[in-house]
Enzyme design. Structure first.
Site, PDB file in Angstrom:
ATOM      1  N   ASP A   1       0.812  -1.231   0.000  1.00 30.70           N
ATOM      2  CA  ASP A   1       0.000   0.000   0.000  1.00 30.70           C
ATOM      3  C   ASP A   1       0.842   1.276   0.000  1.00 30.70           C
ATOM      4  O   ASP A   1       0.427   2.306   0.525  1.00 30.70           O
ATOM      5  CB  ASP A   1      -0.975   0.024   1.204  1.00 30.70           C
ATOM      6  CG  ASP A   1      -1.929  -1.154   1.186  1.00 30.70           C
ATOM      7  OD1 ASP A   1      -2.243  -1.631   0.080  1.00 30.70           O
ATOM      8  OD2 ASP A   1      -2.345  -1.595   2.273  1.00 30.70           O
TER       9      ASP A   1
ATOM     10  N   GLY B   1       1.580   2.994  -2.554  1.00 28.65           N
ATOM     11  CA  GLY B   1       1.185   3.881  -3.659  1.00 28.65           C
ATOM     12  C   GLY B   1       1.746   3.383  -4.983  1.00 28.65           C
ATOM     13  O   GLY B   1       1.912   4.164  -5.928  1.00 28.65           O
ATOM     14  N   LYS B   2       1.987   2.071  -5.067  1.00 28.35           N
ATOM     15  CA  LYS B   2       2.571   1.489  -6.299  1.00 28.35           C
ATOM     16  C   LYS B   2       1.665   1.752  -7.499  1.00 28.35           C
ATOM     17  O   LYS B   2       2.125   2.073  -8.591  1.00 28.35           O
ATOM     18  CB  LYS B   2       2.765  -0.036  -6.126  1.00 28.35           C
ATOM     19  CG  LYS B   2       3.716  -0.409  -5.009  1.00 28.35           C
ATOM     20  CD  LYS B   2       3.787  -1.902  -4.788  1.00 28.35           C
ATOM     21  CE  LYS B   2       2.515  -2.524  -4.268  1.00 28.35           C
ATOM     22  NZ  LYS B   2       2.142  -2.124  -2.890  1.00 28.35           N
ATOM     23  N   GLY B   3       0.336   1.582  -7.266  1.00 28.62           N
ATOM     24  CA  GLY B   3      -0.622   1.756  -8.362  1.00 28.62           C
ATOM     25  C   GLY B   3      -0.516   3.138  -8.966  1.00 28.62           C
ATOM     26  O   GLY B   3      -0.447   3.301 -10.184  1.00 28.62           O
ATOM     27  N   LYS B   4      -0.462   4.150  -8.126  1.00 30.42           N
ATOM     28  CA  LYS B   4      -0.372   5.525  -8.615  1.00 30.42           C
ATOM     29  C   LYS B   4       0.930   5.727  -9.411  1.00 30.42           C
ATOM     30  O   LYS B   4       0.919   6.349 -10.474  1.00 30.42           O
ATOM     31  CB  LYS B   4      -0.424   6.509  -7.434  1.00 30.42           C
ATOM     32  CG  LYS B   4      -0.127   7.900  -7.924  1.00 30.42           C
ATOM     33  CD  LYS B   4       0.012   8.987  -6.923  1.00 30.42           C
ATOM     34  CE  LYS B   4       0.695  10.155  -7.663  1.00 30.42           C
ATOM     35  NZ  LYS B   4       0.598  11.422  -6.997  1.00 30.42           N
TER      36      LYS B   4
ATOM     37  N   ASN C   1      -5.400 -10.199  -3.690  1.00 29.20           N
ATOM     38  CA  ASN C   1      -5.126  -9.624  -2.361  1.00 29.20           C
ATOM     39  C   ASN C   1      -4.639  -8.181  -2.521  1.00 29.20           C
ATOM     40  O   ASN C   1      -4.724  -7.382  -1.604  1.00 29.20           O
ATOM     41  CB  ASN C   1      -4.096 -10.455  -1.577  1.00 29.20           C
ATOM     42  CG  ASN C   1      -2.842 -10.787  -2.373  1.00 29.20           C
ATOM     43  OD1 ASN C   1      -2.785 -10.574  -3.591  1.00 29.20           O
ATOM     44  ND2 ASN C   1      -1.837 -11.328  -1.721  1.00 29.20           N
ATOM     45  N   ALA C   2      -4.112  -7.836  -3.699  1.00 29.75           N
ATOM     46  CA  ALA C   2      -3.623  -6.483  -3.955  1.00 29.75           C
ATOM     47  C   ALA C   2      -4.797  -5.538  -4.178  1.00 29.75           C
ATOM     48  O   ALA C   2      -5.861  -5.939  -4.642  1.00 29.75           O
ATOM     49  CB  ALA C   2      -2.731  -6.479  -5.188  1.00 29.75           C
ATOM     50  N   GLY C   3      -4.571  -4.275  -3.844  1.00 26.17           N
ATOM     51  CA  GLY C   3      -5.537  -3.221  -4.151  1.00 26.17           C
ATOM     52  C   GLY C   3      -4.733  -2.001  -4.525  1.00 26.17           C
ATOM     53  O   GLY C   3      -4.098  -1.396  -3.661  1.00 26.17           O
ATOM     54  N   HIS C   4      -4.685  -1.681  -5.806  1.00 23.86           N
ATOM     55  CA  HIS C   4      -3.866  -0.565  -6.293  1.00 23.86           C
ATOM     56  C   HIS C   4      -4.783   0.571  -6.740  1.00 23.86           C
ATOM     57  O   HIS C   4      -5.575   0.411  -7.665  1.00 23.86           O
ATOM     58  CB  HIS C   4      -2.967  -1.030  -7.450  1.00 23.86           C
ATOM     59  CG  HIS C   4      -1.978  -2.077  -7.024  1.00 23.86           C
ATOM     60  ND1 HIS C   4      -1.135  -2.705  -7.903  1.00 23.86           N
ATOM     61  CD2 HIS C   4      -1.689  -2.596  -5.806  1.00 23.86           C
ATOM     62  CE1 HIS C   4      -0.379  -3.572  -7.235  1.00 23.86           C
ATOM     63  NE2 HIS C   4      -0.710  -3.521  -5.963  1.00 23.86           N
TER      64      HIS C   4
ATOM     65  N   THR D   1      -6.059 -11.642   3.648  1.00 25.00           N
ATOM     66  CA  THR D   1      -7.151 -10.968   2.940  1.00 25.00           C
ATOM     67  C   THR D   1      -8.290 -11.947   2.596  1.00 25.00           C
ATOM     68  O   THR D   1      -9.246 -11.560   1.922  1.00 25.00           O
ATOM     69  CB  THR D   1      -6.643 -10.332   1.642  1.00 25.00           C
ATOM     70  OG1 THR D   1      -6.083 -11.359   0.826  1.00 25.00           O
ATOM     71  CG2 THR D   1      -5.583  -9.268   1.910  1.00 25.00           C
TER      72      THR D   1
ATOM     73  N   GLN E   1       1.998  -6.177  -3.110  1.00 24.58           N
ATOM     74  CA  GLN E   1       2.434  -6.310  -1.722  1.00 24.58           C
ATOM     75  C   GLN E   1       3.723  -5.486  -1.515  1.00 24.58           C
ATOM     76  O   GLN E   1       3.885  -4.470  -2.173  1.00 24.58           O
ATOM     77  CB  GLN E   1       2.626  -7.789  -1.327  1.00 24.58           C
ATOM     78  CG  GLN E   1       1.324  -8.550  -1.188  1.00 24.58           C
ATOM     79  CD  GLN E   1       0.671  -8.930  -2.510  1.00 24.58           C
ATOM     80  OE1 GLN E   1       1.294  -9.561  -3.342  1.00 24.58           O
ATOM     81  NE2 GLN E   1      -0.569  -8.574  -2.692  1.00 24.58           N
TER      82      GLN E   1
ATOM     83  N   THR F   1       2.938 -12.557   2.927  1.00 22.11           N
ATOM     84  CA  THR F   1       2.086 -13.204   1.945  1.00 22.11           C
ATOM     85  C   THR F   1       2.863 -14.431   1.416  1.00 22.11           C
ATOM     86  O   THR F   1       3.943 -14.743   1.914  1.00 22.11           O
ATOM     87  CB  THR F   1       1.671 -12.202   0.840  1.00 22.11           C
ATOM     88  OG1 THR F   1       0.657 -12.824   0.033  1.00 22.11           O
ATOM     89  CG2 THR F   1       2.833 -11.758  -0.032  1.00 22.11           C
TER      90      THR F   1
ATOM     91  N   LEU G   1       3.790  12.430   1.066  1.00 22.98           N
ATOM     92  CA  LEU G   1       4.515  13.472   1.802  1.00 22.98           C
ATOM     93  C   LEU G   1       3.522  14.454   2.432  1.00 22.98           C
ATOM     94  O   LEU G   1       3.713  14.921   3.553  1.00 22.98           O
ATOM     95  CB  LEU G   1       5.455  14.220   0.837  1.00 22.98           C
ATOM     96  CG  LEU G   1       6.493  15.104   1.508  1.00 22.98           C
ATOM     97  CD1 LEU G   1       7.611  14.266   2.111  1.00 22.98           C
ATOM     98  CD2 LEU G   1       7.074  16.119   0.533  1.00 22.98           C
TER      99      LEU G   1
END
Ligand code: GDP
Ligand code: IMO
Ligand code: MG
Length: 448
Positions: A25, A27-30, A50-53, A141, A236, A251, A344
């Protein structure tokens, strides 16, 4: 084929791995979304739904679980690699909701024929084991991730190619259901699952999945040989990695950068750069060690300001200060050369920011990251208070525009980890990103 794949070696496309440097979590997706402006292919290499991006584009929010972030740029191709465990029903549901949101999915998303399949008995086994007396509760999860990787390593799993083979699918489900029902009944007193019903549902899902399925290792290596660039989207984080994380509170996959090679079939020699993503502080969701955790009002404040609730499960995330010994460890394990610091802005209100700069065990200083979860109990964090900036950063778009204490905070992270700051994220939206010039040059990025 070998010659074909190595032909364009001199002009091979660039590659970069995006890896979570903490407990997920980050912020990899962003950040993947920012990079897809320049990279042609995005490949997931580990984990499952299990991921949520989270990606926010002009205020519109997308939460991706299995589908890589490339799907949100029409010119990108996305790949779900062999290292991923895929629940075909969850995958089709996700594709359906993306289409409903107006996203084109089809011809731009491929699934590896070698990825492992998650079936309902994996969830049954996980549920039983998480709640069984005497077992360590991981706080998973509940997606069946662990039991599915267990079957993969036990060489009794079902791969996507097998899912498409109706005869084999029926035999597999009948045999596996018999076995799992017996085990789950004996160990956890679980109600048995109906193999026939399961077969019908998964045979149907298989037909809908078929058009997406490819030998993705060949696809990716061919794309590279043609000069196309690939970003590997980690799921993850390092401290959740099956080998290098806070075992057993991890995981079940190789979340670290090494997993990008085994999880896609792109050789390690074709990986150019590893970009670690870290929050400006720390979070973790689920059980397990967290040396710099804040169990007080300050922690609650970070959770509120950072909206620290699971993207998919909605669970509150545990919060704490930045842990530099862990970040250094993460830089070492992954070979991180560039670091992206996210969230930040969540620290904008603080006049002083404590950072964990070292550990003490029995009164003695150490940098060592323990091998045993119980080893963390003895750790006492040594903090240094850095000056806060107590000013808003969400609208700042250049490094020079940041308040001096914020620049000093970032410089301190660079000095301690030996990695250079590549980007700074000051808000959830795609636009709220500061790109550092040297990074843009090093990766040959297009201006945003
Ligand atoms: P991932 O799993 O690493 O992709 O991260 P998640 O999406 O699960 O969690 C990151 C959360 O922080 C999401 O809600 C993002 O929208 C949000 N986010 C990302 N970058 C920033 C940032 O710089 N500032 C703020 N305030 N939120 C951010
Ligand atoms: P992204 O990709 C944060 C955690 C779970 C649990 C442990 C094991 O969004 O960063 P599992 O279901 O994988 O067997 O659970 O790992 N976990 C995550 N925490 N972000 C994630 O993914 C996670 N994926 C799993 O909370 O502690
Ligand atoms: Mg997440």
């Amino acid at each position: 084929m070998e010659r074909e794949l190595t032909r364009g070696k001199a002009s091979r496309g660039r590659t970069a791995v995006i890896v979570g440097a903490q407990w997920g979590d980050e912020g990899k997706g962003k950040i993947v979304d920012v990079l897809t402006h320049t990279f042609s292919v995005v490949a997931r290499y580990a984990g499952g739904h299990n991921a949520g991006h989270t990606v926010i584009i002009n205020g519109k929010k997308f939460i991706l679980q299995l589908v890589p972030g490339g799907v949100l740029r029409p010119e990108c191709t996305s790949v779900i690699g062999n290292g991923v465990v895929i629940d075909p029903v969850a995958f089709l549901r996700e594709v359906g909701s993306l289409r409903a949101a107006g996203i084109r999915v089809g011809g731009n998303l491929f699934v590896s024929d070698r990825a492992q399949v998650i079936l309902p008995y994996h969830r049954m086994m996980e549920l039983g084991s998480e709640n069984a007396p005497g077992r360590v509760k991981i706080g998973t999860t509940s997606r069946g991730i662990g039991p599915s990787y267990e079957d993969k390593m036990g060489r009794r799993g079902l791969r996507v190619a097998d899912l498409l083979d109706t005869k084999l699918l029926r035999t597999h489900i009948e045999n596996a259901c018999r076995e799992k029902n017996m085990i789950a009944h004996a160990l956890f007193n679980s109600d048995p699952l109906d193999a026939d019903k399961m077969f019908q549902e998964y045979a149907d899902a298989a037909e809908k999945l078929r058009p997406f399925v490819r030998d993705t290792a060949v696809f990716l290596n061919r794309a590279l040989a043609e000069g196309k660039s690939i970003v590997f989207e980690g799921a993850q984080g390092t401290m959740l990695d099956i080998d290098h994380g806070t075992y057993p509170f991890v995981t079940s996959s190789s979340a670290t950068s090494g997993g990008a090679a085994t999880g896609t079939g792109v050789p390690p020699t074709s990986i150019d750069t590893v970009i670690g993503i870290t929050k400006a502080y720390c979070t973790r969701v689920g059980g397990g060690p967290f040396p710099s955790e804040l169990l007080n009002e300050q922690g609650e404040h970070l959770r509120k300001r950072g909206n620290e609730f699971g993207a998919v499960t909605g669970r509150p995330r545990r919060t704490g200060w930045l842990d530099l010994p862990l970040l250094k460890y993460s830089a070492m394990i992954n070979g991180i050369s560039w670091l992206v610091v996210t969230k930040l802005d969540v620290l904008d209100h603080l006049k002083e920011i404590p950072v964990c700069v070292g550990y003490k065990v029995d009164g003695k200083k150490t940098d060592e990251v323990p091998a045993q979860a119980s080893g963390y109990d003895k750790i006492e964090c040594v903090y240094r208070n850095l000056q806060g900036w107590a000013a808003p950063t969400q609208t700042i778009r250049t490094e020079d525009g940041l308040p001096k204490p914020a620049r000093d905070y970032l410089a301190f992270i660079e000095k301690e980890t030996g990695a250079r700051v590549a980007m700074i994220s000051t808000g959830p939206d795609r636009e709220q990103t500061i790109l550092i010039d040297d990074f843009v040059k090093d990766l040959g990025l297009k201006s945003q």
